[in-house]
Scaffold this motif. Sequence first.
Motif, PDB file in Angstrom:
ATOM      1  N   CYS A  57     -32.590  19.142  24.079  1.00  0.00           N
ATOM      2  CA  CYS A  57     -33.546  18.084  24.437  1.00  0.00           C
ATOM      3  C   CYS A  57     -34.725  18.629  25.237  1.00  0.00           C
ATOM      4  O   CYS A  57     -35.701  17.917  25.468  1.00  0.00           O
ATOM      5  CB  CYS A  57     -32.847  16.974  25.224  1.00  0.00           C
ATOM      6  N   SER A  64     -35.326  18.202  18.627  1.00  0.00           N
ATOM      7  CA  SER A  64     -34.675  17.201  19.469  1.00  0.00           C
ATOM      8  C   SER A  64     -35.292  17.127  20.858  1.00  0.00           C
ATOM      9  O   SER A  64     -34.664  16.614  21.786  1.00  0.00           O
ATOM     10  CB  SER A  64     -33.175  17.511  19.589  1.00  0.00           C
ATOM     11  N   LYS A  67     -34.787  14.041  23.307  1.00  0.00           N
ATOM     12  CA  LYS A  67     -33.694  13.160  22.883  1.00  0.00           C
ATOM     13  C   LYS A  67     -32.428  13.989  22.691  1.00  0.00           C
ATOM     14  O   LYS A  67     -32.489  15.206  22.465  1.00  0.00           O
ATOM     15  CB  LYS A  67     -34.038  12.427  21.593  1.00  0.00           C
ATOM     16  N   CYS A  68     -31.296  13.335  22.784  1.00  0.00           N
ATOM     17  CA  CYS A  68     -30.024  14.044  22.680  1.00  0.00           C
ATOM     18  C   CYS A  68     -29.773  14.504  21.247  1.00  0.00           C
ATOM     19  O   CYS A  68     -29.919  13.730  20.296  1.00  0.00           O
ATOM     20  CB  CYS A  68     -28.883  13.140  23.157  1.00  0.00           C
ATOM     21  N   HIS A  75     -24.464   9.086  19.195  1.00  0.00           N
ATOM     22  CA  HIS A  75     -25.825   9.400  18.756  1.00  0.00           C
ATOM     23  C   HIS A  75     -26.572   8.157  18.291  1.00  0.00           C
ATOM     24  O   HIS A  75     -27.683   7.867  18.757  1.00  0.00           O
ATOM     25  CB  HIS A  75     -25.789  10.448  17.642  1.00  0.00           C
ATOM     26  N   LEU A  78     -27.268   5.570  21.108  1.00  0.00           N
ATOM     27  CA  LEU A  78     -28.412   5.899  21.948  1.00  0.00           C
ATOM     28  C   LEU A  78     -29.727   5.566  21.250  1.00  0.00           C
ATOM     29  O   LEU A  78     -30.672   5.073  21.873  1.00  0.00           O
ATOM     30  CB  LEU A  78     -28.389   7.383  22.330  1.00  0.00           C
ATOM     31  N   GLU A  79     -29.790   5.825  19.962  1.00  0.00           N
ATOM     32  CA  GLU A  79     -30.997   5.494  19.201  1.00  0.00           C
ATOM     33  C   GLU A  79     -31.273   3.991  19.262  1.00  0.00           C
ATOM     34  O   GLU A  79     -32.418   3.559  19.450  1.00  0.00           O
ATOM     35  CB  GLU A  79     -30.833   5.935  17.737  1.00  0.00           C
ATOM     36  N   LEU A  82     -32.402   2.871  22.956  1.00  0.00           N
ATOM     37  CA  LEU A  82     -33.745   3.282  23.350  1.00  0.00           C
ATOM     38  C   LEU A  82     -34.828   2.519  22.591  1.00  0.00           C
ATOM     39  O   LEU A  82     -35.991   2.561  22.972  1.00  0.00           O
ATOM     40  CB  LEU A  82     -33.901   4.785  23.154  1.00  0.00           C
ATOM     41  N   PRO A 112     -31.902  13.632  28.561  1.00  0.00           N
ATOM     42  CA  PRO A 112     -33.102  13.929  27.771  1.00  0.00           C
ATOM     43  C   PRO A 112     -34.395  13.473  28.448  1.00  0.00           C
ATOM     44  O   PRO A 112     -35.466  14.003  28.139  1.00  0.00           O
ATOM     45  CB  PRO A 112     -32.862  13.163  26.466  1.00  0.00           C
ATOM     46  N   TYR A 113     -34.289  12.497  29.363  1.00  0.00           N
ATOM     47  CA  TYR A 113     -35.473  12.003  30.074  1.00  0.00           C
ATOM     48  C   TYR A 113     -35.673  12.702  31.413  1.00  0.00           C
ATOM     49  O   TYR A 113     -36.629  12.408  32.130  1.00  0.00           O
ATOM     50  CB  TYR A 113     -35.372  10.493  30.276  1.00  0.00           C
ATOM     51  N   ILE A 123     -42.809  13.509  27.083  1.00  0.00           N
ATOM     52  CA  ILE A 123     -41.720  12.545  27.041  1.00  0.00           C
ATOM     53  C   ILE A 123     -42.232  11.230  27.612  1.00  0.00           C
ATOM     54  O   ILE A 123     -42.558  11.128  28.796  1.00  0.00           O
ATOM     55  CB  ILE A 123     -40.499  13.030  27.838  1.00  0.00           C
TER      56      ILE A 123
END
Length: 217
Positions: A57, A64, A67-68, A75, A78-79, A82, A112-113, A123
């Motif tokens: 990430c 990637s 993002k993870c 997976h 999380l998509e 977000l 990832p953030y 980001i």
Amino acid sequence: MKKIYAINGSPRKNWNTATLLDKALEGAKASNPYEVVTERIDLYDLNFTGCRSCFACKRIGGESYGKCAVRDDLHDVLEKLLASDGIIIGSPIYYRNITGELHSFYERLFFPYTVYSSHPSGIERKYIPTACIYTMNVTEAEFKQDRYDLYIGLWERFLEGFFGQPEVMYAFNTYQFDDYTKYVSDCFDEKDKALHRDRQFGTDCDKAYQIGQNMTK
């Protein structure tokens, strides 16, 4: 169309935490049934781990970045989260903190953030309304005396830093078993527990319902 998700960090699917999350989703849906989609996601049904420290990430120019990259059951969750319009997170409190499963979820959501730079580095910070619902065996007085807020509050500060300040509610002195006579638990007075549940849990459900309504305003 608004999409509101509830993350159930409890291993139980029909007990205190799950019930309050369902009430929150009910409240969100009630604001506009035709314009709000809700879903509860039970973490203990998923096969996933916490952060694997692969740093994909953060790899410069990587596919990637931000993002993870781990492709497990979390997976796609999380998509969805977000890209959502609201996230309601619930957990029972074990040893003064959230469950291990929810801890692992937070690692994957937050890292990832987390930027290792003085600049955002591409980001984009997201604003997503969030709320936290906690259930626990201890009383409100015990919660305050033992400073549970110092442990739990860490996750709320992370949520605020990444997505915005969460709305928070606590459900204290919750009823743990369907029949206390089946378990070694004589340090509790089942009658007092049952009386508290009869008096309070309906109010807790109303609070959770209001959280859901607030999220869609």
